[in-house]
Design an enzyme around this catalytic site. Structure first.
Site, PDB file in Angstrom:
ATOM      1  N   CYS A   8       0.809  -1.211   0.000  1.00  0.00           N
ATOM      2  CA  CYS A   8       0.000   0.000   0.000  1.00  0.00           C
ATOM      3  C   CYS A   8       0.848   1.270   0.000  1.00  0.00           C
ATOM      4  O   CYS A   8       0.307   2.370  -0.110  1.00  0.00           O
ATOM      5  CB  CYS A   8      -0.923   0.016   1.213  1.00  0.00           C
ATOM      6  SG  CYS A   8      -0.041  -0.145   2.764  1.00  0.00           S
ATOM      7  N   CYS A  15      -0.497  -3.905   8.330  1.00  0.00           N
ATOM      8  CA  CYS A  15      -0.140  -2.730   9.131  1.00  0.00           C
ATOM      9  C   CYS A  15       0.565  -3.148  10.415  1.00  0.00           C
ATOM     10  O   CYS A  15       1.512  -2.505  10.859  1.00  0.00           O
ATOM     11  CB  CYS A  15      -1.378  -1.911   9.491  1.00  0.00           C
ATOM     12  SG  CYS A  15      -2.211  -1.231   8.054  1.00  0.00           S
TER      13      CYS A  15
END
Lengths: 605, 138, 252
Positions: free
Chosen positions: B37, B105
């Protein structure tokens, strides 16, 4: 197999169309009009739909529902800014708006169903066969809840909705079929309450939507409102008249604003005239004054156009043809703005009011298996995602993805023995959950196992209607798992079923209202005919007989205002009995005349 | 599932945002990125006597990445270097209830911790070996 | 939002093992028609009862379009095949069929649409190929580009300053910052273009290698090298693209 009709369920007007060997046709009513105003009036004698309801709107605004499409699939919060413009009360139950009319409440799909039923009846009368299947159009920018609400409306109206199809794509089908167009086209669709822009590639009978964008809350209604605001203010300033708080007058002003706006598409000025209890209000509108009043609204449509072009990876100059759809595109200002943006003259050869219904009929024919060479490949207008921690939406399916499409997500547990995960489904383009549309929630059940061991795959599938389906499968066992999805702004299956049952009751009321109208019409016809006969037969019957006939005619005149059709019918047959002799006398006289004239003609011969 | 106020706070008011002097001897810096990302995370620790006395971060990416680093810095403070090594991304996933799409994440946060610890230890080793080198060369 | 019971039927059919495909046709989920049990060998529709057959779960996007795993694709062929297969599988043509057929058509269509979307875009195509060839992307995780990270952090600091200054109205500081960011943007866009060019070179290298390997057998090591290099370009491109997007967003 029964015929499938195409229905354009519009904010202001609705139409029904069908397709035969010659092509698609819009079905007219007995008066030859193809448009049915999307207005429902609830009278003491049941409901009326279309033109009669439009007349009812001024007489009894608090019992007349218009622009119900604006409420489809919405909660009260979504429309709070415009509540003041509507003459009826609204409340919310289970996330769905309810409209209060007298002591009854209706959900928007129920009201839409009343319009659909009128269209269904119109099609049945015209085609002389049962109509039970339909393709219904929706704005391309409608979200899942709005589409589902439209499907529910069909069900309540007794229609099997074979497909929900986007209005601009429907228009492209009708347009492409007629014009045999190939290449890149843009459909600019500005209706009564919604705006859509769709970019399509037409090639060898395939209609591939590349991108769509829009505003599901922008249309001709908003233009009217601007004119209304000015006139309401003006009436207060110049004559001290308070229109707010007077729903009848407010509706009169609204309809006059609409009339002026429409007139100004052909003329450069138009006079608004509103009858007041003591005098009249007049205002001369010029095209320029209206254009400057709605300029920002028209310009608001250009942003979505640019976004759609960007998503399609195209520039405005690459578009081969621009097609205008929807009544509001008749405004010269809209024309000019669209022409400026795309750098080419837009097409509007097809009646912009009818082209969507025609396209729906074409799609109905494809689904019916008759048209085999055309295929529509549409997209989902909004990104679909789920809520993640911190109130952030994470997208699973991006906007402008060709449908049907699906996305799979694997879910597991982080705590030993955890047995469920809550999932919140959203639609929209913003990062934060609160700025997007909440579609539904569900609780995923998991087997009580150590953390991380359960693995349940959830499949989010958007079908060809743009409607979401959720299924789940336990990866360890391979078994499908049932998912009970609770819509955020939709009717539950039980509610829809209840409404279908209710609609049978409404149907009885509809018939009652219809019977009264028919009996009244008949009474009027008899009164007129008998009065004429009395004049003709003045020398043929006694004064006493004439007096008796006049008396019973007067009685019929009084009775017909009532709301029991049986009483009217009884009186009609009394009139018929009383006038029996009169009819005979007149007939004899006519016969004599005829015979005499015959003799005469014989002589002449 | 109701999320605790404390956890939600990591999203709304991330703790320990900022930087330490990168060249300082008692500071370890880890800079990592998520190629999926494009998120980038910088995480720094300040160490005294093998204990992390303070931690700061700067993260450019989604809310989950920021919350993951905020939580990681909170956890790091007061931990020994050895204890800090044991922090796993799954701990972060569990604490923040990250959905499957956001697990990377937490991986990023774990990578950042490892990188910061590595950087500090390298500095410490260099410092120890330096006097020896200096002695050898003279 | 109703439950898709049709999809469950399809899932059920997907349980069955994939059959081997002929070179001309797509592999279907089963070697027997789910409906009439007659033998099917890759036809989309059963030869006996003309019912549509579910696509195999093992089918990859390249095979779906009957393409070899090459990175340069004939876009016209891709579109033509997409339209053809859409005419076979789209739910519009199954609306009067029974629930099982509707469900299969829905599943096949959704897969076809995903395949077309992925292969049409060169970046998605490359990412997909890497996943396909190397399993999970992480398995060939490239070296972290430390200099790029420093650049991201530095740019973000500048952007932060810009965002704080901008609402205070025009100033010489702001103007200088704007110029700096403008230059940075041009530089990054140029870099992005360069990355795309080098990616195109890798596409060509890969395709040549695939053709050689088809003749001479395995070339696993070489393949992995190209995949790793491509992965590295793709990752770096993501960071650069994010920076460009942030710049565009902040500066309007």
């Amino acid at each position: 197999m029964s015929r499938i009709v195409g229905i354009d369920l519009g904010t202001t007007n609705s139409l029904v169309a069908f397709m035969d060997k010659e092509g698609p046709h819009v079905i007219p009513g007995p008066d030859g009009q193809t448009k049915v105003p999307s207005i429902v009036g609830l009278t003491d004698n049941g409901l009326i739909v279309g033109d009669p309801a439009k007349a009812h709107l001024i007489r009894d605004p608090s019992h007349t529902i218009y622009s119900v499409k604006r409420f489809m699939g919405k909660g009260l919060d979504d429309v709070k800014d415009e509540l003041k413009y509507f003459p009826y009360h609204l409340h919310e139950k289970n996330g769905v708006i309810r409209i209060e009319i007298g002591d009854k409440t209706y959900s928007p799909p129920q009201v839409s169903a009343m319009i659909l039923k009128e269209l269904k009846r119109r099609a049945e009368d015209y085609l002389k066969e049962d109509v039970s299947k339909a393709v219904i159009t929706v704005p391309a920018y409608f979200n899942d809840s709005q589409r589902q609400a439209t499907k529910d409306a069909g069900l309540i109206a007794g229609l099997e909705v074979l497909r929900i199809i986007n209005e601009p794509t429907a228009a492209s089908l009708a347009y492409g079929l007629q014009k045999k167009t190939q290449g890149l086209i843009a459909i600019y669709d500005l209706g009564g309450g919604t705006f859509d822009i769709s970019i399509l590639k037409l090639k060898d009978g395939i209609f591939e939507v590349l991108a769509t964008n829009g505003d599901s809350h922008l249309g001709g209604d908003d233009f009217d409102q601007r004119l209304v605001d000015v006139m309401v203010d003006d009436m207060f300033q110049t004559q001290g008249i308070k229109v707010e708080g007077n729903p009848e007058l407010m509706q009169t002003v609204r309809l006059e604003a609409e009339r002026v706006k429409i007139r100004l598409s052909d003329e450069t000025q138009a006079q608004a005239v509103i009858q007041l209890p003591n005098g009249t209000y007049e205002k001369l509108w010029t095209r320029e004054s209206v254009e400057s009043l709605v300029m920002d609204l028209v310009e608001r449509t250009l942003g979505p156009c640019r976004n759609a072009l960007k998503d399609a990876g195209l520039t405005a100059s690459q578009i081969d043809e621009v097609v205008l759809v929807g009544g509001s595109t008749r405004m010269p200002l809209v024309w000019r703005k669209v022409e400026e943006l795309f750098g080419k003259t837009p097409h509007s050869e097809l009646n912009p009011d009818e082209v969507v219904a025609l396209g729906a009929a074409v799609q109905a024919d494809i689904l019916g298996g008759h048209t085999k060479d055309l295929l529509l490949l549409d997209v989902t207008p909004l990104s679909l995602g789920i809520e993640t921690m911190g109130g952030v939406m994470s997208a699973l399916i991006r906007r402008n993805t060709t449908i049907p499409t699906s996305a799979k997500e694997m879910f597991t547990t982080y705590v030993d023995g955890q047995t469920s995960v809550d999932i919140h489904i959203l639609q929209g383009e913003r990062e934060l959950v609160k700025d997007n549309r909440s579609l539904a929630r569900f609780q995923l059940k998991l087997p009580p196992l150590p953390a991380g061991v359960p693995r349940v795959e959830v499949n989010f599938l958007i079908d060809a209607n743009g409607i979401l389906h959720v299924t789940a499968r336990d990866i360890r066992t391979g078994e499908a798992q049932s998912v009970q999805v609770k819509p955020s702004h939709g009717l539950t299956d039980d509610e829809v079923e209840g409404m279908i049952r209710d609609s049978f009751q409404f149907a009885a009321e509809d018939i009652k209202a219809r019977q009264i109208i028919e009996a009244r019409n008949e009474a009027n016809a008899i009164i007129v005919a008998t009065e004429k006969a009395l004049v003709r037969a003045a020398n043929l019957i006694s004064d006493k007989e004439a007096e008796g006939i006049r008396r019973i005619l007067q009685q019929l005149g009084e009775v017909k205002a009532g709301d029991d059709h049986r009483v009217i019918r009884t009186k009609i047959s009394e009139v018929e009995k009383t006038t029996h002799h009169l009819a005979e006398v007149l007939m004899d006289a006519t016969l004599k005349e005829a015979l005499e004239s015959k003799k005469l003609s014989d002589v002449i011969k | 599932m109701a999320y605790s106020e404390k956890v939600i706070d990591h999203y709304n008011n991330p703790r320990n945002v900022g930087s330490f002097q990168k060249d300082a001897e008692d500071v370890g810096t880890g800079i990592v990125g998520a190629p999926e990302c494009g998120d980038v995370m910088k995480l720094q620790i300040k160490v005294e006597n093998d204990t992390i006395v303070d931690a700061k971060f700067k993260t450019f990416g989604c809310g989950s990445a920021i919350a993951s680093s905020s939580l990681a810095t909170e956890w790091l403070k007061g931990k020994s270097l050895e204890e800090a090594q044991k922090i796993k991304n799954t701990d972060i996933v569990q604490e923040l209830n990250l959905p499957p799409v956001k697990i990377h994440c937490s991986v990023l946060a774990e990578d950042a911790i490892k990188a910061a610890l590595g950087d500090y230890q390298k500095k410490a080793t260099d410092k120890k070996s330096k006097p020896a080198e200096a002695a050898a060369s003279s | 939002m109703p439950e898709a019971s049709e999809a469950e039927i399809m899932e059920h059919q997907h349980q069955a093992q994939a059959t081997t495909a002929t070179s001309r046709e797509l592999p279907m989920a089963r070697s027997m028609c789910w409906h009439c049990q007659s033998e099917v060998t890759g036809e989309y529709l059963c030869g006996q009862c003309v019912k549509v057959q579910p696509l195999s779960r093992d089918l990859d996007y390249f095979a779906c379009f009957q393409l070899p795993r090459l990175l340069n694709i004939d876009e016209q062929y891709l579109e033509k095949t997409f339209y053809e297969l859409s005419r076979t599988f789209h739910p519009d043509f199954y609306s009067t069929k029974d629930e099982s057929e509707k469900a299969i058509s829905l599943g096949n269509s959704a897969f076809l649409n995903a395949a077309y979307r992925t292969l049409k875009d060169p970046i998605q195509r490359a990412e997909y190929l890497i996943r396909l060839e190397a399993g999970a992307v992480k398995d060939i995780r490239s070296n972290p580009p430390a200099d790029l990270f420093e650049e991201v952090l530095e740019l973000q600091e500048t952007l932060e300053t810009f965002r704080q200054l901008a609402p205070k109205g025009p100033s010489s500081d702001l103007e200088a910052l704007r110029k700096k960011l403008q230059a940075e943007r041009e530089h990054l866009e140029k870099r992005q273009a360069e990355m795309e060019t080098s990616l195109q070179h890798k596409f060509n290298e890969w395709d040549q290698l695939q053709e050689r390997a088809a003749l001479s057998g395995q070339a696993r090591e070489e393949k992995n090298t190209i995949l790793r290099e491509m992965q590295e370009i793709l990752s770096n491109r993501t960071y650069v693209r994010n920076m460009v997007n942030d710049l565009l967003e902040t500066m309007g």
